[in-house]
Design a protein around this motif. Structure first.
Motif, PDB file in Angstrom:
ATOM      1  N   GLY A   1     -17.475   1.925   8.195  1.00 12.52           N
ATOM      2  CA  GLY A   1     -17.216   1.997   6.761  1.00 12.52           C
ATOM      3  C   GLY A   1     -15.769   2.352   6.460  1.00 12.52           C
ATOM      4  N   ILE A   2     -15.184   3.248   7.257  1.00 13.13           N
ATOM      5  CA  ILE A   2     -13.775   3.605   7.075  1.00 13.13           C
ATOM      6  C   ILE A   2     -12.899   2.373   7.295  1.00 13.13           C
ATOM      7  CG2 ILE A   2     -11.866   4.944   8.045  1.00 13.13           C
ATOM      8  CD1 ILE A   2     -13.931   7.153   8.652  1.00 13.13           C
ATOM      9  N   LEU A   3     -13.219   1.567   8.321  1.00 13.54           N
ATOM     10  CA  LEU A   3     -12.443   0.353   8.581  1.00 13.54           C
ATOM     11  C   LEU A   3     -12.572  -0.647   7.434  1.00 13.54           C
ATOM     12  CD1 LEU A   3     -13.250  -0.087  12.380  1.00 13.54           C
ATOM     13  CD2 LEU A   3     -11.158   0.826  11.351  1.00 13.54           C
ATOM     14  N   LYS A   4     -13.784  -0.788   6.896  1.00 15.79           N
ATOM     15  CA  LYS A   4     -13.976  -1.687   5.743  1.00 15.79           C
ATOM     16  C   LYS A   4     -13.222  -1.166   4.518  1.00 15.79           C
ATOM     17  CE  LYS A   4     -17.616  -4.424   7.056  1.00 15.79           C
ATOM     18  NZ  LYS A   4     -18.190  -5.656   6.642  1.00 15.79           N
ATOM     19  N   LEU A   5     -13.209   0.156   4.355  1.00 13.03           N
ATOM     20  CA  LEU A   5     -12.481   0.749   3.233  1.00 13.03           C
ATOM     21  C   LEU A   5     -10.978   0.478   3.364  1.00 13.03           C
ATOM     22  CD1 LEU A   5     -12.960   2.526   0.709  1.00 13.03           C
ATOM     23  CD2 LEU A   5     -12.478   4.497   2.156  1.00 13.03           C
ATOM     24  N   ALA A   6     -10.470   0.564   4.592  1.00 15.53           N
ATOM     25  CA  ALA A   6      -9.050   0.256   4.824  1.00 15.53           C
ATOM     26  C   ALA A   6      -8.751  -1.197   4.499  1.00 15.53           C
ATOM     27  CB  ALA A   6      -8.684   0.568   6.273  1.00 15.53           C
ATOM     28  N   GLU A   7      -9.678  -2.104   4.864  1.00 14.64           N
ATOM     29  CA  GLU A   7      -9.509  -3.521   4.527  1.00 14.64           C
ATOM     30  C   GLU A   7      -9.450  -3.722   3.020  1.00 14.64           C
ATOM     31  OE1 GLU A   7     -12.350  -6.444   5.930  1.00 14.64           O
ATOM     32  OE2 GLU A   7     -12.183  -5.593   7.937  1.00 14.64           O
ATOM     33  N   LYS A   8     -10.377  -3.088   2.312  1.00 15.78           N
ATOM     34  CA  LYS A   8     -10.426  -3.244   0.853  1.00 15.78           C
ATOM     35  C   LYS A   8      -9.185  -2.671   0.194  1.00 15.78           C
ATOM     36  CE  LYS A   8     -15.412  -3.434   0.217  1.00 15.78           C
ATOM     37  NZ  LYS A   8     -16.572  -2.845  -0.458  1.00 15.78           N
ATOM     38  N   ARG A   9      -8.685  -1.549   0.716  1.00 13.70           N
ATOM     39  CA  ARG A   9      -7.481  -0.951   0.123  1.00 13.70           C
ATOM     40  C   ARG A   9      -6.259  -1.797   0.393  1.00 13.70           C
ATOM     41  NH1 ARG A   9      -9.085   4.973   0.797  1.00 13.70           N
ATOM     42  NH2 ARG A   9     -10.104   5.269  -1.194  1.00 13.70           N
ATOM     43  N   SER A  10      -6.204  -2.444   1.571  1.00 12.81           N
ATOM     44  CA  SER A  10      -5.037  -3.272   1.870  1.00 12.81           C
ATOM     45  C   SER A  10      -5.017  -4.531   1.012  1.00 12.81           C
ATOM     46  CB  SER A  10      -5.009  -3.631   3.355  1.00 12.81           C
ATOM     47  OG  SER A  10      -6.113  -4.446   3.678  1.00 12.81           O
ATOM     48  N   LYS A  11      -6.186  -5.037   0.618  1.00 13.11           N
ATOM     49  CA  LYS A  11      -6.253  -6.212  -0.262  1.00 13.11           C
ATOM     50  C   LYS A  11      -5.899  -5.858  -1.693  1.00 13.11           C
ATOM     51  CE  LYS A  11      -9.749  -8.619   2.407  1.00 13.11           C
ATOM     52  NZ  LYS A  11     -11.155  -9.048   2.449  1.00 13.11           N
ATOM     53  N   LYS A  12      -6.047  -4.582  -2.035  1.00 14.84           N
ATOM     54  CA  LYS A  12      -5.825  -4.130  -3.410  1.00 14.84           C
ATOM     55  C   LYS A  12      -4.400  -4.256  -3.835  1.00 14.84           C
ATOM     56  CE  LYS A  12      -6.128   0.098  -6.017  1.00 14.84           C
ATOM     57  NZ  LYS A  12      -6.426   1.500  -5.962  1.00 14.84           N
TER      58      LYS A  12
ATOM     59  N   MET B   1       0.846  -1.188   0.000  1.00 15.86           N
ATOM     60  CA  MET B   1       0.000   0.000   0.000  1.00 15.86           C
ATOM     61  C   MET B   1       0.882   1.239   0.000  1.00 15.86           C
ATOM     62  SD  MET B   1      -2.910   1.315   2.713  1.00 15.86           S
ATOM     63  CE  MET B   1      -3.369  -0.295   3.171  1.00 15.86           C
ATOM     64  N   GLY B   2       0.645   2.116  -0.954  1.00 19.64           N
ATOM     65  CA  GLY B   2       1.431   3.332  -1.076  1.00 19.64           C
ATOM     66  C   GLY B   2       0.998   4.392  -0.085  1.00 19.64           C
ATOM     67  N   ILE B   3       1.782   5.472  -0.054  1.00 20.08           N
ATOM     68  CA  ILE B   3       1.485   6.543   0.891  1.00 20.08           C
ATOM     69  C   ILE B   3       0.166   7.249   0.545  1.00 20.08           C
ATOM     70  CG2 ILE B   3       2.797   8.311  -0.337  1.00 20.08           C
ATOM     71  CD1 ILE B   3       3.685   9.221   2.550  1.00 20.08           C
ATOM     72  N   MET B   4      -0.164   7.294  -0.747  1.00 20.45           N
ATOM     73  CA  MET B   4      -1.435   7.915  -1.142  1.00 20.45           C
ATOM     74  C   MET B   4      -2.624   7.092  -0.632  1.00 20.45           C
ATOM     75  SD  MET B   4      -0.903  10.743  -2.573  1.00 20.45           S
ATOM     76  CE  MET B   4      -2.412  11.129  -3.412  1.00 20.45           C
ATOM     77  N   ASP B   5      -2.519   5.757  -0.715  1.00 19.67           N
ATOM     78  CA  ASP B   5      -3.607   4.910  -0.213  1.00 19.67           C
ATOM     79  C   ASP B   5      -3.753   5.049   1.294  1.00 19.67           C
ATOM     80  OD1 ASP B   5      -4.359   3.936  -2.684  1.00 19.67           O
ATOM     81  OD2 ASP B   5      -2.928   2.282  -2.601  1.00 19.67           O
ATOM     82  N   LYS B   6      -2.607   5.121   2.007  1.00 19.30           N
ATOM     83  CA  LYS B   6      -2.686   5.299   3.463  1.00 19.30           C
ATOM     84  C   LYS B   6      -3.307   6.637   3.822  1.00 19.30           C
ATOM     85  CE  LYS B   6       1.104   2.371   4.886  1.00 19.30           C
ATOM     86  NZ  LYS B   6       2.434   2.292   5.510  1.00 19.30           N
ATOM     87  N   ALA B   7      -2.962   7.671   3.082  1.00 19.42           N
ATOM     88  CA  ALA B   7      -3.516   8.996   3.364  1.00 19.42           C
ATOM     89  C   ALA B   7      -5.012   9.036   3.074  1.00 19.42           C
ATOM     90  CB  ALA B   7      -2.793  10.053   2.538  1.00 19.42           C
ATOM     91  N   ARG B   8      -5.425   8.329   2.032  1.00 16.72           N
ATOM     92  CA  ARG B   8      -6.846   8.332   1.675  1.00 16.72           C
ATOM     93  C   ARG B   8      -7.689   7.570   2.686  1.00 16.72           C
ATOM     94  NH1 ARG B   8      -7.945   6.942  -4.273  1.00 16.72           N
ATOM     95  NH2 ARG B   8      -9.988   7.699  -3.668  1.00 16.72           N
ATOM     96  N   ILE B   9      -7.095   6.625   3.432  1.00 19.09           N
ATOM     97  CA  ILE B   9      -7.846   5.907   4.459  1.00 19.09           C
ATOM     98  C   ILE B   9      -8.287   6.875   5.559  1.00 19.09           C
ATOM     99  CG2 ILE B   9      -7.603   4.229   6.341  1.00 19.09           C
ATOM    100  CD1 ILE B   9      -5.859   2.591   4.406  1.00 19.09           C
TER     101      ILE B   9
END
Length: 148
Positions: free
Chosen positions: A137-148, A1-9
């Motif tokens: 929802g934010i936690l689920k979004l973080a899960e989905k982004r980490s799987k990406k 996960m890049g820094i942009m994905d972490k920031a978007r979480i």
């Protein structure tokens, strides 16, 4: 996960989709977004376009005339996305829909059209419950982004 994905979480953008119903959940949702309850402390920001959103917050039961719009708005939210259903109508259809075999005007809850990730029951749910649903929802979004 890049820094942009972490920031978007930590700064998800939310789009509010009113499908139908009595507007009680809409009033409570707006109260949750207003400064008194301040969902922005979690980094959430309301956006005017689904194309910019990470979280789609739906309220109300879906009339049959609104089916194409719900599908189009869901498809406009970029992946990964999370759908939060707020209120009894969005969770199960409530008094506008009672699992009747055929209703001429109401399809039912949005889960019949689009996948819902988080349910916030209540008629109308309190702003604290809506904020809790958005955080889930934010936690689920973080899960989905980490799987990406």
């Amino acid at each position: 996960m890049g820094i942009m994905d972490k920031a978007r979480i930590y700064s998800p953008w939310l789009y509010h989709l009113h499908c139908g119903g009595c507007n009680g959940c809409d009033i409570e949702t707006l109260a949750a977004l207003a400064p008194r309850f301040d969902v922005e402390r979690f980094g959430v920001q309301l956006v005017p376009s689904p194309r910019h959103a990470d979280i789609l917050l739906t309220t109300g039961c879906v009339p049959k005339q609104f089916i194409p719009m719900v599908k189009r708005i869901y498809e406009q939210v970029p992946a990964p996305k999370v759908v939060v259903a707020v209120g009894s109508c969005a969770c199960g259809g409530s008094l506008f829909y009672d699992d009747a075999p055929e209703n001429y005007a109401i399809l039912g809850h949005p889960d019949l059209l689009i996948p819902v990730d988080v349910y916030v029951p209540g008629c109308a749910p309190k702003p604290e419950a809506i904020i809790n649903g958005v955080v889930q929802g934010i936690l689920k979004l973080a899960e989905k982004r980490s799987k990406k």
